[in-house]
Design an enzyme around this catalytic site. Structure first.
Site, PDB file in Angstrom:
ATOM      1  CD  GLU A 166      -2.069   2.056   1.975  1.00  0.00           C
ATOM      2  OE1 GLU A 166      -1.723   3.134   1.433  1.00  0.00           O
ATOM      3  OE2 GLU A 166      -2.360   1.945   3.174  1.00  0.00           O
TER       4      GLU A 166
HETATM    5  C1  UN1 Z   1      -3.273   5.914   4.583  1.00  0.00           C
HETATM    6  O1  UN1 Z   1      -3.025   7.108   4.591  1.00  0.00           O
HETATM    7  O2  UN1 Z   1      -2.342   5.063   4.527  1.00  0.00           O
HETATM    8  O3  UN1 Z   1      -9.181   6.655   3.435  1.00  0.00           O
HETATM    9  C2  UN1 Z   1      -4.634   5.334   4.687  1.00  0.00           C
HETATM   10  C3  UN1 Z   1      -8.499   7.225   4.287  1.00  0.00           C
HETATM   11  C4  UN1 Z   1      -8.166   6.495   5.564  1.00  0.00           C
HETATM   12  C5  UN1 Z   1      -6.981   5.639   5.376  1.00  0.00           C
HETATM   13  C6  UN1 Z   1      -5.755   6.309   4.822  1.00  0.00           C
HETATM   14  N1  UN1 Z   1      -9.301   5.730   5.974  1.00  0.00           N
HETATM   15  O4  UN1 Z   1      -8.070   8.345   4.116  1.00  0.00           O
END
Ligand code: UN1
EC number: 1.2.1.3
Length: 512
Positions: free
Chosen positions: A251
């Site tokens: 990710e």
């Molecule tokens: C991140 O910044 O790695 O959708 C995830 C969003 C959050 C998650 C971000 N629920 O902005």
């Protein structure tokens, strides 16, 4: 008195080879925790310990593992304010957002506690009589999970909760600058009754982690690598996993576009852009990168956007503010580098730029000892600019304009990331054409680029990841492997494809 924290492997504190000091970014003179950092050998040892513990854990019936997940959710809920306060103290996330982040762990537990009673496989008919076919989800073994600190507890829970539910053991390496938040969450997880060694936490720097991971993969004690962080490091992690015939769950960053059509409700778009771009001080991987606004509403949008930003509160994250400081010194330094990408053809429409200090205050706010930065809107960004093409983790948003929707989609895809995206329009045709054309894993219509919910697939394409998806039922494919089984009870060897009954059709038949 600041906390002293160390790695915990197999339920025991592990030796530290160095120390890291986690500071409060809103008041950098305040130590949040002194963190003992482990070496590569400790990381690899943790993976061996996890492998041992995993065997027993996998034998615990999945519905019982689901009950443990339920307990984790309850414990997190009961400790929500404390955990959120710690997140605010350690990374400067505004308290309301920190509470939301903690809520996301509970949501994840709520989703997966029932999955223990599903983990569905299928029973399907065979080509032959007296033979049955089944599919099973098997745990993969040990997951090594390396996470960033901008979401120090929610994003790790997206890995930890499903990995544990599926019967895996985990070695978790959180970001050093968010170590105290991670350790608090680790304690809540283990208080739910996880046996020693099933979840291990290792604090280590990047180099020791990489080396430890390489050792562990070589020893066959890691079966899945999960990584949240930059595209640059993600490439290296993916490459390492690939050498061991594994696909990591990656990710990575984003350069998330927001397209504003001429038919958009402009005030709504301004509100969305403000939160997408400057909430969490622009440090979500889903934060807004570039606003791509139709030329007919460009000037009006930019004017309203700048006005809204000037009215927004930046300051102590314990208070009611849009944004607090940057996460940590490392991020502040990198952000200053992004500011050097500003060029003469860019027009900063938001006011001052750079660190908020006595000499460069934001209204009456001088930033004190905090890592506070002026939020920046840059108009006139062009497709060849670094500001347009690369992720700029921090409070800076570019603006560019377009004439046709096709052109907007092309601009939106140009940087080559593909995590999140957004379009503001009142025309359904525009929304669906955008959805079809955009490369991102997530698409918002009339909503912020950030704010994904825990039961939808989360993940990116291109430079944002390798197509892996977290959250919801989709993440189960990261933490389980399908096994098919066939069982022949005919009492003879029936050969697939060969001993199959054939029913002859009359293919020459035609209606009169
Ligand atoms: C991140 O910044 O790695 O959708 C995830 C969003 C959050 C998650 C971000 N629920 O902005």
């Amino acid at each position: 008195m600041s906390r002293q924290i160390v790695s915990v492997v197999g339920g025991k504190e592990a030796a530290a080879a160095g120390t890291y000091t986690s500071l409060n970014p809103a008041r950098t003179g305040e130590v949040v925790a002194r963190v003992g950092l482990a070496d590569a050998g400790t990381f690899a040892a943790a993976c061996r310990t996890a492998k041992e513990a995993q065997r027993e854990w996998a034998r615990v019936p999945a519905p019982v593992r689901g009950r443990v997940i339920a307990s984790i959710g309850r414990l997190v809920e009961a400790n929500a304010e404390r955990l959120a306060r710690l997140v605010t103290e350690e990374i400067g996330k505004p308290y309301a957002e920190a509470l939301g982040e903690v809520r996301e762990i509970v949501d994840t537990c709520d989703f997966f506690l029932g999955e223990g009673r599903r983990l569905y496989g299928q029973t399907v008919p065979s080509e032959m009589p007296d033979k049955n076919l089944f599919t099973f989800r098997n745990p993969i073994g040990v997951a090594a999970v390396v996470t960033a600190g901008n979401f120090p507890v929610a994003v790790p829970s997206w890995y930890l909760v499903p990995a544990l539910l599926c019967g895996n053991a985990v070695v978790w390496k959180p970001a050093e600058y968010a170590a105290a938040s991670a350790e608090a969450m680790f304690r809540l997880f283990t208080a739910a009754g996880l046996p020693d060694g099933v979840l291990n936490i290792v604090f280590a720097d990047g180099a020791a982690t990489f080396e430890g991971l390489e050792l562990a993969l070589g020893e066959g004690t890691v079966h899945k690598v999960g990584f949240t962080g930059s595209s640059e490091v993600g490439r290296k992690v993916g490459e390492l996993a690939g050498r061991h015939l594994q696909s990591a769950c990656l990710e990575l960053g984003g350069k998330n576009p927001m397209v504003i059509m001429p038919d958009a409700e402009l005030d709504l778009a301004v509100e969305g852009a403000l939160f997408s771009g400057f909430g969490t001080a622009g440090q979500r991987c889903t934060s807004l990168g570039t606003v791509i606004v139709h030329e007919s509403v460009h000037d009006e949008f930019v004017e309203r956007f700048a006005r809204a930003l000037n009215a927004a509160a930046i300051g102590d994250p314990a208070g009611d503010v849009l944004a607090g400081p940057l996460l940590d010194r490392k991020f502040a330094d990198r952000y200053e580098e992004f500011l050097t990408w500003l060029q003469p053809h860019h027009k900063v429409v938001s006011g001052n730029v750079g660190r908020i200090t006595k000499d460069n205050p934001r209204g009456g706010f001088d930033g004190g000892e905090g890592l506070y930065y002026h939020p920046v809107i840059v108009d006139g960004v062009q497709p060849g600019d670094r500001l347009f093409l690369e992720e700029t983790f921090g409070p800076i948003v570019g603006v560019t304009s377009f004439a046709t929707l096709d052109e907007a989609v092309e601009l939106a895809n140009l940087p080559g990331y593909g995590l999140s995206s957004s379009i503001y329009t009142t025309n359904a045709k525009h929304a669906f054409r955008f959805r079809e054309g955009i490369s991102a894993g997530m698409v918002s219509v009339n909503n912020s680029t950030s704010g994904a919910e825990a039961h939808l697939p989360f993940g990116g394409n291109g430079k944002s990841g390798n197509g892996s998806r977290q959250s919801g039922m989709w993440v189960l494919d990261q933490f389980t492997r399908w096994q098919s089984m066939n069982w022949d009870h005919s009492g003879k060897l029936q050969k697939a494809q060969m001993d199959v009954a054939e029913i002859e059709p009359d293919l020459d038949f035609r209606l009169p």
